[in-house]
Each structure stands twice: as structure tokens, then as C-alpha cells.
Design a protein around this motif. Sequence first.
Motif, PDB file in Angstrom:
ATOM      1  N   ASP A 263       0.805  -1.223   0.000  1.00  0.00           N
ATOM      2  CA  ASP A 263       0.000   0.000   0.000  1.00  0.00           C
ATOM      3  C   ASP A 263       0.841   1.278   0.000  1.00  0.00           C
ATOM      4  OD1 ASP A 263       0.838  -0.575   2.630  1.00  0.00           O
ATOM      5  OD2 ASP A 263      -0.862   0.499   3.495  1.00  0.00           O
ATOM      6  N   LYS A 264       2.152   1.182   0.226  1.00  0.00           N
ATOM      7  CA  LYS A 264       3.045   2.343   0.236  1.00  0.00           C
ATOM      8  C   LYS A 264       3.949   2.399  -1.001  1.00  0.00           C
ATOM      9  CE  LYS A 264       1.822   3.336   4.462  1.00  0.00           C
ATOM     10  NZ  LYS A 264       0.857   4.336   4.736  1.00  0.00           N
TER      11      LYS A 264
ATOM     12  N   SER B  86       3.667   5.544  -3.685  1.00  0.00           N
ATOM     13  CA  SER B  86       4.173   6.821  -3.172  1.00  0.00           C
ATOM     14  C   SER B  86       5.678   6.765  -2.941  1.00  0.00           C
ATOM     15  CB  SER B  86       3.447   7.231  -1.895  1.00  0.00           C
ATOM     16  OG  SER B  86       3.561   6.238  -0.907  1.00  0.00           O
TER      17      SER B  86
END
Length: 80
Positions: free
Chosen positions: A10-11, A14
Amino acid sequence: MQVTLEIPDDKYASFMEVVRNIRFVKIRKEEKLTVAEQKFINGLKNSLNQVELHQKGEIQLKDAYDFLKELQNEESAISK
């Protein structure tokens, strides 16, 4: 020098956006997994999670005899 990092799924996007903006960092071509490879990895992650839960005493896993019996029952159902 080469550095390997593990980034939570999920990271990832970014993190990669930040890394791409660093001039001295070279990024090797990202390899895309096939559907079969991703399915295998997801199954493996799930299995490892079950082992961890079993070791914590949170779940009870089947023993090998029950597993084989279940496979035989499925094979019998398929061949009918």
C-alpha cells in the motif's frame, strides 16, 4: 552499490514517486509478475500467515492424514 528494500504494497506507489525524483538513483526495470506467479505468491503468503497463527495458538491446522483424506474425497467427487 546496490540496496534492496521491502516496501508494503500500500506504500509502494508513493515510495517509488519519491525515489524517481532523486537524480543519482537508478531504478532497474521493474519486472511484472504473471497472473500465475502472483497467484502463487498470494497463496504462499496466506500459507505462511496460517503457520504463524498456528504457532501463536490462534488456529489449529489439519494434520497430514486429514488433508490426504480430504484430497481423496475431492478426487472421488470429481471422478463421479
